[in-house]
Design an enzyme around this catalytic site. Structure first.
Site, mmCIF file in Angstrom:
data_model
loop_
_atom_site.group_PDB
_atom_site.id
_atom_site.type_symbol
_atom_site.label_atom_id
_atom_site.label_comp_id
_atom_site.label_asym_id
_atom_site.label_seq_id
_atom_site.Cartn_x
_atom_site.Cartn_y
_atom_site.Cartn_z
ATOM 1 N N LYS A 83 2.095 66.871 32.001
ATOM 2 C CA LYS A 83 0.929 67.208 31.176
ATOM 3 C C LYS A 83 0.612 68.692 31.360
ATOM 4 O O LYS A 83 0.429 69.157 32.485
ATOM 5 C CB LYS A 83 -0.252 66.345 31.652
HETATM 6 C C1 E4P Z 1 -6.591 62.159 29.260
HETATM 7 O O1 E4P Z 1 -5.472 62.517 29.098
HETATM 8 C C2 E4P Z 1 -7.740 63.085 29.329
HETATM 9 O O2 E4P Z 1 -7.605 63.946 30.410
HETATM 10 C C3 E4P Z 1 -9.009 62.284 29.396
HETATM 11 O O3 E4P Z 1 -8.952 61.291 28.369
HETATM 12 C C4 E4P Z 1 -10.270 63.109 29.289
HETATM 13 O O4 E4P Z 1 -11.363 62.246 29.208
HETATM 14 P P1 E4P Z 1 -12.858 62.740 29.472
HETATM 15 O O5 E4P Z 1 -13.244 63.705 28.401
HETATM 16 O O6 E4P Z 1 -13.684 61.499 29.425
HETATM 17 O O7 E4P Z 1 -12.861 63.398 30.827
#
Ligand code: E4P
Length: 217
Positions: A83
């Site tokens: 990622k």
């Molecule tokens: C996933 O890949 C993201 O990092 C995550 O969904 C972010 O979610 P949040 O905005 O609730 O922290």
């Protein structure tokens, strides 16, 4: 629609996985902090549990450092999706990983232009953050819709991974639009089972059943 679970909580992943609800897992530095675990150890444990893609996020800001971190994360298991953030450095790292056949999830996407760049850099997944856009008064699902249209116009193979999904309505709307995947916290996935009319109906059936005086077993 594939369901990824947005957590590094092993018990929560196991519970949903047992019901066939887990097609993959996403983590980020905040979720690793919340787990209280070492990133390499907890990610390995998740990869051993789940067959699908497990996203592990780099934290460097320069492309060469992202590439070094990504290579280390990628060595954890074959189902790692590296990622990277949607910055120019992140796109540079994405292209380098994709050229080696590695799966990349480009995260922190907040515009259709960013999504277009990620697809051209060879991302396997683009993660538009629905909830964080809504928090800022911008319709997050509208972004999913725009990316769907653009990717379909040009037949990009990058999968739309609706992220920052906070509510059942987000999940339903992303599915309606045609996001390929959504990632949501375990509580949101479980909340999809709830409906007030289900609860009321069950209450009435239980009451009537008791009045019959019968038992099935
Ligand atoms: C996933 O890949 C993201 O990092 C995550 O969904 C972010 O979610 P949040 O905005 O609730 O922290």
């Amino acid at each position: 629609m594939k369901f990824f679970v947005d957590t590094a909580d092993i018990a929560a992943i196991k519970e949903l996985h047992a019901l066939g609800m887990v097609d993959g897992v996403t983590t980020n530095p905040s979720l690793i902090l919340k787990s209280g675990r070492n990133i390499l150890e907890v990610t390995k444990e998740i990869c051993d549990l789940v067959e699908g893609p497990v996203s592990a996020e780099v934290v460097a800001t320069e492309a060469k450092d992202m590439i070094a971190e990504g290579m280390k994360l990628s060595a954890i298991a074959d189902n790692i999706a590296i990622k990277v953030p949607l910055t120019w450095a992140g796109l540079t790292a994405c292209k380098a990983f994709a050229s080696e056949g590695k799966m990349v999830n480009v995260t922190l996407c907040f515009s259709a232009g960013q999504a277009l760049l990620a697809a051209k850099a060879g991302a396997a997944f683009i993660s538009p953050f629905v909830g964080r856009l809504d928090d800022n008064g911008i319709d997050g699902c509208e972004l999913i819709n725009d990316i769907r249209t653009i990717y379909d116009n040009y037949d990009f193979q990058t999968e739309i991974l609706a992220a920052s999904v906070r509510t059942v309505n987000h999940a339903i709307e992303c599915a309606r639009i045609g996001a390929d995947v959504m990632t949501a916290p375990p509580a949101v996935i479980k909340a999809m089972a709830n409906h007030i009319l289900t609860d009321k109906g069950l209450e009435q059936f239980n009451k009537d059943w008791a009045a019959t005086g019968q038992s099935i077993l």
